[in-house]
Design an enzyme around this catalytic site. Structure first.
Site, short mmCIF file in Angstrom:
data_model
loop_
_atom_site.label_atom_id
_atom_site.label_comp_id
_atom_site.label_asym_id
_atom_site.label_seq_id
_atom_site.Cartn_x
_atom_site.Cartn_y
_atom_site.Cartn_z
N ARG A 129 0.84 -1.19 0.00
CA ARG A 129 0.00 0.00 0.00
C ARG A 129 0.88 1.25 0.00
NH1 ARG A 129 -2.46 0.22 6.25
NH2 ARG A 129 -0.43 0.12 7.28
N GLU A 166 -3.37 7.05 7.13
CA GLU A 166 -2.02 7.17 7.71
C GLU A 166 -1.04 7.75 6.70
OE1 GLU A 166 -1.25 3.23 9.26
OE2 GLU A 166 -2.57 3.52 10.95
N GLU A 213 -8.16 4.35 15.23
CA GLU A 213 -7.83 2.93 15.28
C GLU A 213 -7.23 2.66 16.66
OE1 GLU A 213 -5.32 1.70 12.03
OE2 GLU A 213 -6.56 2.68 10.52
N TRP A 265 2.78 -5.91 13.15
CA TRP A 265 3.79 -5.18 12.39
C TRP A 265 5.04 -4.81 13.16
CZ3 TRP A 265 4.15 -0.64 14.96
CH2 TRP A 265 3.00 -0.17 15.61
N HIS A 298 -3.29 -9.78 13.11
CA HIS A 298 -3.71 -8.58 13.83
C HIS A 298 -5.10 -8.84 14.41
CE1 HIS A 298 -4.91 -4.50 14.69
NE2 HIS A 298 -3.81 -3.99 14.19
#
Ligand SMILES: [Zn+2]
Ligand SMILES: [Zn+2]
Ligand SMILES: [Zn+2]
Lengths: 654, 654, 654
Positions: free
Chosen positions: C103, C142, C316, C324, C367
């Protein structure tokens, strides 16, 4: 039997006959030749020059040596690279082309190189396939060494797209399998697929796992092309390959071995110990600096033995200091002989030293040989003579068919998973595997390896330090074997495409254990947790799973917070974490007792290994050790008190 | 005499006259100018603007300053790079072009840049060669700094091919010399030759050594082009170059100096100490953080003195904190004066501070000058005043011709060998050389350096911390000199093309010592071995050779396993390993006693140096030290008790 | 209020209604959707497919959830990249294109991508701008994460040239401002300007600072394009962005926030603590491994609160282990609830968990979510229920308008300066800022942040851990505020273009303090100096300035050599070095006493925070702690003795 690696092209033709005679006189049986000589077989494009090779083979053959000939494909010549630059691989980390000037400068996905490797292999196979003195072939050399398996070249991309097309058939299937919707990573066609490198941040683990599988398949395809040619043109000769540790190459050696008669291994105890223990403090490393670690190379022996039905060679055996590790010590006196006999104890059929004579030029001029560059014997020579004498006194049983009572399941995909899905920087499947192997060896156990799709039947205990993405059949086969099964944390962590399995991990392992991994925490290696088993506290590292018990299961050990650390149902045990080696040894001891497998707590650096009715004891320590031989043991070599860096071999009268 | 580096182009023209007057008033003799001003000499392609420079030179000259003018070739302007992008070098590690935006952005192998550097040098030399105020020239600036010697550009490849052709004449000779058969690395023509970078694994050491030699030659060729122009156009003026440590650049400064009148050195004690001791613990580093290490810069002084017959300048002297090290402390009070006098004690003819005034802009705005950016004196100013006063009271003898009794042989190829043939990651020829130098300095010895092809005659002792590939003549010259010769392990390790010498190492050294190195082991630096000499055990590191004695030789020290560690025959001593500094000092003390060379065990951080009939003592310690002056010493500066960071100078009445 | 992040495109459409119902039943108010779904909005170039999104939004809306919709620009689809490869950024360190596969694979300077991001944003805004259920928008995701702000692409170069042209108008002005004469770095036109990367050695700090400013401006320009579209098409809806720490991205979030209604922050206490404390020993790290550090995330809360007038969301919130960080532990029981309430205590308006359900595929499959992949509640679920119950019992005051008595000035350019002008490798402006924040928090203080151009009025004390290049107005505003001002060393170090200010540093700060920094020394972090204040010796690190007092000033602390370490005049204090945290706490305590700001020395790992008339105490320790509540405190939650990883909230009756 012993052999040696020889490069006639490195030496004046006048020396060849003398070399051959001395090999024979020393007692060597085999000689491996022709490995890197492409620029001499074909000095100009399409112009072959085999005269010198004819003479070299004849000279060796006439001396009574059995020849292992090689394909020279690890070193394509300069003119070939200049003509077809697409042969070169691309470094997946830097994106740079990896150029000519050393070796292995080819891309497994280059169709050009595949064609050219077939061409030169065919030329050699046609000319020498039925040569009297040639008893077998070695393909290429140390395939995938120097991190050459993975490439980010346009060739790799194209071949990977084809592999994906063959595997997933339609792109929607691939998108779904890889979870490409996650970050809009969806492809509209196979032509859009990228190699999973040099992206902004991590690519999908499914993408990377697919690329690892593709790479391994591609290496096997490349390799098989040579095997097929040699089979066709060289009837009755064996074909083997000289592997380096699979943990270094990240390819599936079991697949490659399907086409081979047996596996070979290149054994460099000091170089490998230097690399493997590079980050250990001197207090841990120093004792093994000049002996090698007693468990690391034997781990690789036992693993190699499993590749092709039990038969294996040491194709290259370190005969003195090497040149390629960070530091390259001289073996302590006696170690060449010890390593040689140790390889036989672990089942080797032949040990072949690398190399006959130290070359005074080029990259490996500081790498010892049996002879010094001045043609006089090196320090290894008398040790080889001793090993030969001793081998004659031992009546070594054939290996294939022999079986240990303990096996370790070797799942290369567990290593790939650890490398493609980071969840703990300190997680290393190979380290876990070696750790468990060492625990077993400290108990005096012989250890076999089986691949994930191998046959577990006949073993009392199968240790599973990782089994990343098992299918139902594999788990059933393991369960049906009747062996005690010890699974490490992260076993069954994934379904086939690196997705979380239905119903959570350990997925298919729930056939055996009614548990569910509801959450995984990882921890820095300097932050272990306590783990209690039978009132003793051990340390557990790196990986911590929360287990939900969804059926009847026996909780045998717990973490400090009371959560299950070791559970058992029937023959299957599962660990929710990665305990220290002492725990593995203690637990394994109880499992052996349960199955009546005899164990013995060995003193440090003394190791045992059986072959046929012989028991070998190898003492890596700096002081003498007592071998745990029964009172009535008949010593064939040495005696109960084993001197430092010495060995003993005994037989127990029946 | 003192000088200063000045950049008129950085300051308003109105300030120049005042600057010149203050330089003169302070007592400076020399001013270096014009170093980085190409974009002002030639603001547009082919359009020169010398008016401002005329005025600057006149202003400085009229004030009575002697001018050292520079060629501006370290900073080609942007328009030149844009017009000829092939000027840019290519990083041999990453393969990336190294671009414009700082300095030294040129490739020594670019014919374009060679031509352009000749053009601008000619323009300057023609215009200013006979300028009244110009007494000498500096070429370029810190040649090969920022790792710019090595380049992997197409230009470098082409020039390397030409160099190989000139040296080996036919390609078969080269293939044989380099051992290219080893991995089918044979070339069919010089056009096929690659630069030895970015290959899959290590390229041949012969290939890399050839490239190092080519690079050094190419740098010398580039440099000589400027010297020739300046000689032709500027009669009666000296030509020098401001070197940084040769250990940083990896080029052969001795060759470059053949064309120069004398060598200059850029002396940054704190910056260099920060870099050199970067991995040492604070306990070792802290005492020298704000003084510099007492032996590291003097090692470089003594080495620089050897480059061109004894005469040298400090062209740039640190006058306060610098900007380029990892951390940049402020010198402790007194250190500027101490460093200045220390340079003179070691033979400098001139010390020139870098820079006149701290610039408030660009990369070096945190680098101190004699003036602060606000034109007021910095902390260095009064120390320079003091040094000037003191220099007047000392009647300094001229240096060229003076000779120490001890010399260290400086073989740049020994460094290249250590870098091109890895056999021990921790092996560093420069570290060995500095280590031995420190041992000698702890004994109060003055030390000279001589190049490998230099003249050893007249020295009592020649220390050889490495002599990689000596020819017969060099060894004969050393042997014939009558000096005691102490060779470090790895001396004579190779023949000319980085091959093992006939009859094994130490090759030609067997003229002096009947020994053979039959095997080499290396060890991690945290795994030393014991070594016994005269009943005392020392530690030996990194490199361990097995010596075969092939004639009469005296074994003077042994390793723990009893093998020879130090052997001697007549005047030649050879060490099979690399012992700790204490051993070198102890051994050297006995060798000095043998030759009647007086030594004195100096207290920590006190160092001595003689110039003419003066003896200097420099105290780097934080506490006072007693100078080991004889009872009848006449103190010219200071007194027997030397305060911290202070010095004393005495003369002994004869 | 609580919310959750949801990706309907990841799940079968049949699950959506159930998901929505369970969100509502749990008590969630907000749901964020649509963040990475470009490949579903526009599966083929120009072919939109909004049907599925219509249905998803309707399902969520009908369940009574308020929707925060996203622009999907963090993940441009493959076909877009293939069509316009110039979208991809170039790594400024390696020079490599950063490709598709994860991304954020876009260059902020790509005009193509700007146009395409406008196109997709417009399409979404037009279709959904007035959707009933949508109450607000999140832009992109982000921004600048994964080091994507800086790019060395041709696009970046072109855009940087335009930015320079706009800012400096003529090239001579730029050359002078940047000091380009220094190394002949002068440009003749804006077209000649390079990006400040991949040069031979360091480029000018002015050049690099300009590029940082350009980059930050360019990010803001890119972002504002989306905001403008959303404003135009979606009246009455808020617009926010989910920031990661500005210390990670190096962009000026204050500028970006000018266009937003409020700022959001993505809060991952364990991941961030792992990264932030990566080099700390286990003894320091271990206590926070599974709780997060009590001061690091709150530092980021308080900083985020300052971005847009006091209002902020946690967009978030970590609900379990993440994937991560280097290692990813499981939060200790109770931490999800503690973190949630802590965010509210620091002023959050909404806490939204990331993510609703753990995805079993792709990069983030490890996650955690509020649900496990098997749709059953994860460990977070009951903690969210508890937090919801507790939030109802608290009558939380609105935040905007509330003000602490202490503020920290946040100057992003101080960070940029430390990164673009190396003078001490260990200098880190963010570390100084966090260190000072921790000192204040240990005293029980609430802390606000203000940007460098913010309003200091109304604060008793303003801490300035760095203020790199202040203009006169900023300094005047600070001085006029009446607050006590504590400046760290290096404040005022530079004028606007990273030049040394007129009259030396601290430049404009001389309005307040008659001092001059005449010299700067830096030191390795393991080589601190002693500093004496009120007869107590503290340690000072890294940065040491020599201060000249040019007017009346009170020297309050000195370094070991007697030079001033802390000076004060009226309300302004300046430190010539960087003292340890204990000193900051001790000094701040006296400053608070001077201003009547109450302080309390908190026990380790207990922290306080007020919101309205409520005081919160959070106990991160492994043992119970006594909350320093007054005797008459009325406990709304918990009690005076706060259990480990628990909290208490009280009100003091007035
Ligand atoms: Zn090999
Ligand atoms: Zn310089
Ligand atoms: Zn996120």
């Amino acid at each position: 039997m012993l052999g040696v690696c020889y490069y006639p092209e490195h030496w004046p033709e006048e020396w060849w006959a003398d070399d051959a005679r001395r090999m024979k006189d020393l007692g060597l049986t085999y000689v491996r030749v022709g490995e890197f000589a492409w620029s001499r077989y074909e000095p100009e494009p399409g112009v072959y020059d085999f005269g010198w090779y004819d003479r070299a083979l004849d000279t060796l053959g006439k001396a009574g040596l059995k020849i292992v000939a090689c394909t020279p494909t690890a070193t394509p010549p300069k003119w070939l690279i200049d003509r077809y630059p697409d042969i070169l691989p691309v470094d997946p980390i830097t994106g740079q082309v990896r150029g000519f000037g050393s070796r292995r400068h080819y891309d497994f996905s280059s169709e050009t190189y595949l064609r050219e490797s077939i061409r030169i292999t065919t030329a050699l196979a046609e000319r020498y396939g039925k040569h009297d003195a040639i008893v077998g072939w070695q393909t290429d050399n140390e395939i995938a060494c120097h991190d050459t398996a993975l490439s980010a070249s346009p060739n790799a991309r194209r071949a990977f797209q084809d592999w994906c097309r063959a595997k997933y058939v339609d792109i929607a299937t691939l998108n779904k399998a890889w979870g490409n919707i996650f970050w809009s990573m969806e492809y509209r066609s196979f032509e859009e697929i990228e190699v999973p490198f040099l992206a902004v941040t991590e690519t999908s683990p499914a993408h990377r796992m697919a690329f690892r599988r593709f790479t391994s398949d591609r290496v096997a395809l490349y390799h098989k092309a040579q095997v097929d040619i040699l089979r066709a043109h060289s009837p009755g000769r064996f074909i083997t390959h000289n592997f380096i540790p699979p943990t270094d190459t990240g390819i599936d050696n079991y697949t490659m071995c399907r086409d081979l008669d047996f596996a070979s291994f290149d054994n460099y105890p000091l170089g490998r110990t230097d690399v493997w223990m590079a980050k250990r403090p001197a207090s841990e490393f120093r004792p093994y600096m000049r002996t090698g670690h007693p468990d690391y190379c034997t781990f690789l022996f036992d693993q190699t033995r499993s590749l092709a039905g039990g038969k294996f060679w040491i194709m290259e055996q370190q005969p003195g200091p090497v040149n390629w590790a960070g530091h390259n010590p001289r073996p302590l006196p006696g170690m060449i002989r010890l390593w040689t006999l140790e390889a036989f104890a672990h089942g080797a059929e032949v040990v072949s030293y690398f190399r006959w004579r130290q070359a005074p030029f080029a990259q490996e001029q500081m790498h010892a040989g049996l002879l010094r560059p001045d043609r006089t014997p090196s320090e290894a020579w008398p040790e080889v003579e001793q090993a030969l004498r001793e081998l004659k006194t031992l009546d070594l049983a054939p290996v294939p068919g022999a079986k240990a009572r303990i096996a370790i399941l070797y799942d290369h995909e567990a290593q790939w998973l650890g490398e493609t899905e980071r969840q703990a920087d300190s997680y290393s499947h190979p380290d876990i595997m070696v750790n468990w192997y060492m625990a077993a060896r400290r108990l005096g156990l012989d250890v076999d390896f089986i691949p994930a799709d191998g046959d577990p039947n006949g073993y009392d205990i199968v240790l599973v330090p990782g089994l990343a993405m098992p299918d139902a059949a594999t788990v059933k086969r393991l369960g049906d074997s009747g062996a005690l099964l010890l699974f490490a944390a992260r076993s069954g962590a994934k379904a086939r495409d690196v997705n979380l399995p239905e119903g959570l991990p350990p997925g298919e392992l729930r056939q055996l254990l009614p548990i569910r991994v509801t959450s995984v925490g990882t921890a820095r290696p300097d932050c272990p947790e306590g783990m209690v088993w039978r009132n003793h506290t051990y340390q557990a590292f790196t990986w911590f799973e929360a287990l939900e018990l969804v059926g009847e299961v026996d909780v045998q050990a717990s973490l400090a917070d009371g959560s299950p650390a070791l559970v058992r149902k029937n023959n299957a045990l599962y660990m929710a974490t990665l305990p220290e080696q002492d725990f593995i040894a203690d637990l394994l001891e109880t499992l052996c007792a349960e199955r009546g497998v005899p164990t013995v707590r060995l003193p440090d650096d003394l190791r045992l290994r059986r072959r046929g009715d012989l028991t070998f004891a190898f003492n890596y320590a700096a002081v003498a050790r007592e071998a745990p031989a029964p009172a009535n043991a008949h010593f064939v070599l040495g005696s109960r008190t084993v001197a430092p860096r010495d060995l003993a071999v005994w037989r127990v009268p029946s």
